[in-house]
Scaffold this active site. Structure first.
Site, PDB file in Angstrom:
ATOM      1  N   LYS B 100       0.853  -1.189   0.000  1.00 17.25           N
ATOM      2  CA  LYS B 100       0.000   0.000   0.000  1.00 17.25           C
ATOM      3  C   LYS B 100       0.892   1.244   0.000  1.00 17.25           C
ATOM      4  O   LYS B 100       1.667   1.452   0.929  1.00 17.25           O
ATOM      5  CB  LYS B 100      -0.908  -0.001   1.233  1.00 17.25           C
ATOM      6  CG  LYS B 100      -1.639   1.326   1.441  1.00 17.25           C
ATOM      7  CD  LYS B 100      -2.596   1.292   2.622  1.00 17.25           C
ATOM      8  CE  LYS B 100      -3.005   2.704   3.017  1.00 17.25           C
ATOM      9  NZ  LYS B 100      -3.956   2.726   4.146  1.00 17.25           N
ATOM     10  N   ALA B 187      -9.928   4.812   4.435  1.00 16.04           N
ATOM     11  CA  ALA B 187      -9.882   5.943   5.373  1.00 16.04           C
ATOM     12  C   ALA B 187     -11.210   6.676   5.500  1.00 16.04           C
ATOM     13  O   ALA B 187     -11.878   6.965   4.516  1.00 16.04           O
ATOM     14  CB  ALA B 187      -8.809   6.954   4.998  1.00 16.04           C
TER      15      ALA B 187
END
Lengths: 67, 266
Positions: B100, B187
């Site tokens: 990531k 997120a």
């Protein structure tokens, strides 16, 4: 005597040593770590043969919790 | 079977979870189990150098044989630091190249620095990394990251760790419609309904950490998130009914209602 910067901290050693010897002295031998030396990865297979020299900068990392 | 495919590997779970902010490794493990997640993010940090030799190791808790570990570049503010961090991560995980990428802009918002993200992405793709990339909800940037060769685009729902939910479903929808690689909301999810909304929009998955770890009962929230992602996915696949504003339609038969004469339609 040589000086190494390990994870941002200045460390002193009596004599030159290999990466493997350094790890042993820090009780990190056989731990799941990765090492960068002066910006370059040190492959695990080279821990025994890479000899550290005065002024080397090392980053020794582990996996921790994160998102 | 409906599976999420990333870098040619298929996953039955569309919930991806982080491992930060838990009370201890036991709780981390219980929450991951309850979430059913198969892709687990980890961070890379400096180790203690001999001060606490018996410190438990996260990799012992999460054997790479059992999970797909996704090392991140959280905390990196430049392309250079992100690239170095992922070189270390690849070495740490024996050549594992699914990672990531996130390059942050500032400490206050943790908003992605897109210029540095793109710079890092170009370098890392060339080096053979498979990048799942954290980005803003800008559809043009999302497309550019895909064109660079990222294997998944991960736009924010809202700022990292805020739990503010999905602030711009309209942009997410554009990103989803344009993308040929998986889109994973990363997120900002705060509770189960946020995850469901993301999946109903057509996201391929949801990545979260704080929404679970900072819940009063993280393990129960992990279970809720598992169901929320599944529910949202099924609703998406089922195809929701069209909205009929102000056009009420009874589900029960209109005729043969017992009623006095005065209630009958004219």
């Amino acid at each position: 005597m040589i000086q190494l910067i390990i994870n941002g901290q200045l460390q002193h050693f009596d004599a030159t040593l290999s990466v493997a010897q350094l790890l042993e002295s820090m009780t990190l031998k056989n731990k799941r770590i990765a090492i960068e030396r002066n910006g370059q990865i040190v492959p695990r297979s080279e821990f025994g043969e890479q000899t550290l020299v005065n002024g080397d900068q090392l980053e020794i990392v582990i996996a921790v919790g994160g998102g | 079977m409906d599976t999420l495919i990333i870098s040619d590997k298929s996953y039955s779970s569309r919930l991806l979870v982080g491992t930060g902010k838990y009370k201890d490794f036991t709780q981390t493990r219980e929450a991951i189990d309850a979430s059913g997640a198969q892709i687990i993010t980890i961070a890379v940090r400096r180790t203690n150098i001999g001060q606490s030799p018996d410190e438990p190791n996260l990799l012992d808790l999460l054997p790479p044989s059992q999970y797909t570990l996704l090392p991140n570049t959280a905390g990196c503010f430049t392309a250079d630091d992100a690239v170095r961090t992922l070189h270390l991560a690849r070495e740490l995980l024996d050549g594992h190249n699914l990672v990531k990428l996130e390059v942050l802009g500032d400490l206050k918002t943790l908003y992605p620095n897109i210029l540095e993200t793109i710079k890092a992405a170009k370098i890392l793709v060339k080096e053979g990394f498979h990048l799942m990339v954290y980005t803003s909800d800008d559809p043009i940037i999302a497309k550019q990251l895909e064109e660079i060769g990222c294997v998944a685009i991960m736009p924010l729902a809202s700022l990292i760790g805020t739990g503010m939910g999905i602030l711009n479903p309209w942009n997410l929808q554009i990103i989803i419609n344009n993308a040929k690689v998986p889109v994973i909301v990363d997120a900002g999810v705060g509770t189960a309904s946020d995850a469901t909304i993301a999946m109903e929009l057509g996201c391929d998955g949801v990545l979260m950490n704080t929404a679970i770890a900072a819940a009063e009962n993280p393990v129960l929230m992990a279970s809720a998130m598992r169901k929320a992602v599944e529910a949202g996915r099924e609703a998406f696949l089922a195809g929701r009914m069209a909205k009929q504003p102000y056009n009420a339609s009874p589900s029960s038969p209109k005729n043969n209602v017992i009623a006095s004469n005065k209630n009958k339609a004219a």
